[in-house]
Scaffold this motif. Structure first.
Motif, PDB file in Angstrom:
ATOM      1  N   PRO A  34       0.834  -1.210   0.000  1.00 13.04           N
ATOM      2  CA  PRO A  34       0.000   0.000   0.000  1.00 13.04           C
ATOM      3  C   PRO A  34       0.869   1.261   0.000  1.00 13.04           C
ATOM      4  N   LEU A  35       0.342   2.290  -0.568  1.00 11.08           N
ATOM      5  CA  LEU A  35       1.007   3.574  -0.652  1.00 11.08           C
ATOM      6  C   LEU A  35       1.166   4.183   0.740  1.00 11.08           C
ATOM      7  N   THR A  36       2.300   4.806   0.984  1.00 10.26           N
ATOM      8  CA  THR A  36       2.504   5.499   2.254  1.00 10.26           C
ATOM      9  C   THR A  36       2.140   6.973   2.077  1.00 10.26           C
ATOM     10  N   LEU A  37       1.895   7.650   3.169  1.00  9.21           N
ATOM     11  CA  LEU A  37       1.568   9.071   3.116  1.00  9.21           C
ATOM     12  C   LEU A  37       2.727   9.870   2.528  1.00  9.21           C
ATOM     13  N   SER A  38       3.952   9.544   2.921  1.00  6.12           N
ATOM     14  CA  SER A  38       5.099  10.301   2.392  1.00  6.12           C
ATOM     15  C   SER A  38       5.222  10.110   0.881  1.00  6.12           C
ATOM     16  N   ASP A  39       4.953   8.904   0.374  1.00  2.27           N
ATOM     17  CA  ASP A  39       4.952   8.683  -1.079  1.00  2.27           C
ATOM     18  C   ASP A  39       3.870   9.513  -1.753  1.00  2.27           C
ATOM     19  N   ALA A  40       2.690   9.554  -1.156  1.00  4.73           N
ATOM     20  CA  ALA A  40       1.567  10.298  -1.730  1.00  4.73           C
ATOM     21  C   ALA A  40       1.878  11.790  -1.777  1.00  4.73           C
ATOM     22  N   ILE A  41       2.500  12.295  -0.734  1.00  5.47           N
ATOM     23  CA  ILE A  41       2.857  13.716  -0.705  1.00  5.47           C
ATOM     24  C   ILE A  41       3.815  14.038  -1.849  1.00  5.47           C
ATOM     25  N   VAL A  42       4.820  13.183  -2.040  1.00  8.38           N
ATOM     26  CA  VAL A  42       5.789  13.394  -3.121  1.00  8.38           C
ATOM     27  C   VAL A  42       5.085  13.340  -4.477  1.00  8.38           C
ATOM     28  N   VAL A 160       0.234  20.588   1.003  1.00  6.51           N
ATOM     29  CA  VAL A 160      -0.001  19.162   0.756  1.00  6.51           C
ATOM     30  C   VAL A 160       0.355  18.274   1.953  1.00  6.51           C
ATOM     31  N   PRO A 161       1.477  18.499   2.648  1.00  6.43           N
ATOM     32  CA  PRO A 161       1.803  17.601   3.769  1.00  6.43           C
ATOM     33  C   PRO A 161       0.732  17.535   4.868  1.00  6.43           C
ATOM     34  N   SER A 162      -0.079  18.569   5.013  1.00  4.45           N
ATOM     35  CA  SER A 162      -1.109  18.544   6.055  1.00  4.45           C
ATOM     36  C   SER A 162      -2.512  18.272   5.488  1.00  4.45           C
ATOM     37  N   CYS A 163      -2.595  17.852   4.250  1.00  8.36           N
ATOM     38  CA  CYS A 163      -3.879  17.643   3.581  1.00  8.36           C
ATOM     39  C   CYS A 163      -4.627  16.425   4.138  1.00  8.36           C
ATOM     40  N   ASP A 168      -6.714  10.706   3.880  1.00 10.80           N
ATOM     41  CA  ASP A 168      -7.838   9.765   3.773  1.00 10.80           C
ATOM     42  C   ASP A 168      -7.746   8.916   2.510  1.00 10.80           C
ATOM     43  N   LEU A 169      -7.269   9.495   1.414  1.00 12.65           N
ATOM     44  CA  LEU A 169      -7.075   8.701   0.192  1.00 12.65           C
ATOM     45  C   LEU A 169      -6.021   7.624   0.424  1.00 12.65           C
ATOM     46  N   VAL A 170      -4.948   7.984   1.108  1.00 18.75           N
ATOM     47  CA  VAL A 170      -3.888   7.017   1.410  1.00 18.75           C
ATOM     48  C   VAL A 170      -4.416   5.915   2.331  1.00 18.75           C
ATOM     49  N   ARG A 176       0.456   2.346  -5.349  1.00 21.03           N
ATOM     50  CA  ARG A 176       0.940   3.623  -5.887  1.00 21.03           C
ATOM     51  C   ARG A 176       0.316   3.890  -7.252  1.00 21.03           C
ATOM     52  N   GLU A 177       0.310   2.870  -8.086  1.00 22.04           N
ATOM     53  CA  GLU A 177      -0.246   3.005  -9.440  1.00 22.04           C
ATOM     54  C   GLU A 177      -1.730   3.389  -9.394  1.00 22.04           C
ATOM     55  N   GLU A 178      -2.486   2.708  -8.554  1.00 21.50           N
ATOM     56  CA  GLU A 178      -3.917   3.001  -8.433  1.00 21.50           C
ATOM     57  C   GLU A 178      -4.140   4.417  -7.886  1.00 21.50           C
ATOM     58  N   PHE A 179      -3.330   4.812  -6.926  1.00 20.62           N
ATOM     59  CA  PHE A 179      -3.435   6.151  -6.357  1.00 20.62           C
ATOM     60  C   PHE A 179      -3.191   7.209  -7.427  1.00 20.62           C
ATOM     61  N   GLU A 180      -2.134   7.011  -8.208  1.00 23.90           N
ATOM     62  CA  GLU A 180      -1.815   7.975  -9.254  1.00 23.90           C
ATOM     63  C   GLU A 180      -2.957   8.095 -10.267  1.00 23.90           C
ATOM     64  N   LYS A 181      -3.603   6.982 -10.576  1.00 21.49           N
ATOM     65  CA  LYS A 181      -4.760   7.020 -11.497  1.00 21.49           C
ATOM     66  C   LYS A 181      -5.925   7.776 -10.863  1.00 21.49           C
TER      67      LYS A 181
END
Length: 193
Positions: A34-42, A160-163, A168-170, A176-181
């Motif tokens: 699963p995607l991490t929050l730090s990955d999502a922020i980047v 973004v870091p405090s979003c 909640d999406l994370v 990662r791929e699904e999140f980016e889509k």
């Protein structure tokens, strides 16, 4: 009529001898993790510039130009929190709505003076109809849209870091791929009803 069963001695043995279903192909480690929050922020911080335009375009189509302009006027007053709370409430309602048909059927039976067993039967029959699926899908789609708008607002505000919407999406624990889509669609194609 006793019939003889193959070597296993029971009809269950027939099921045991059936060929196994094919095992699904293994997923790569990045698809399984699963995607991490730090990955999502980047990801959001590095998102291409045309993402804003695409989300704006989809938003105007969905909510109209007037509401979109109003959202943009209020973006600096901390809209992420109310957007995140709205999405959470929508998903809470979604979790409860599937019980409504069964509850309504039981209430109808109770109102008709039916015994408890009839009330239970009516509830079970109505609960298994799946008639709330479309409503549940629409609530989930709306929650997704609200969260994407929250990420949009936080991205243009530079917070973004405090979003909360991003967090909640994370928390949906997607790859990662699904999140980016998901980021590119105000209304996910799979949620369009």
């Amino acid at each position: 009529m006793g019939g003889s069963w193959p070597s296993g001695g029971s009809p269950n043995h027939l099921f045991e001898t059936l060929p196994h279903q094919p095992v699904p192909a293994e997923k790569s480690p990045t698809e399984m993790t699963p995607l991490t929050l730090s990955d999502a922020i980047v990801i959001v911080q590095k998102i291409p510039v045309d993402w804003r335009g695409r989300i704006a375009e989809q938003s105007v189509r969905q909510i109209g130009g007037k509401l979109w302009a109003e959202l943009l006027q209020h973006r600096s007053i901390g809209l992420c929190h109310p957007l995140a709370q709205t999405a959470r409430e929508l998903l809470a309602i979604k979790a409860e709505i599937s019980q409504l048909p069964g509850e309504a059927a039981a209430a109808a039976a109770r109102s008709a003076g039916a015994p408890l067993v009839v009330q239970k039967i009516a509830k079970r029959l109505a609960s298994d109809l799946g008639i709330t699926t479309t409503i549940e899908q629409k609530l989930a789609a709306t929650a997704h849209s609200v969260r994407i708008l929250g990420v949009f607002v936080c991205e243009i505000a530079g917070v973004v870091p405090s979003c909360e919407c991003l967090k909640d999406l994370v928390a949906e624990r997607v790859s990662r791929e699904e999140f980016e889509k998901k980021l590119w669609y105000l209304v996910e194609p799979s949620m369009s009803v």
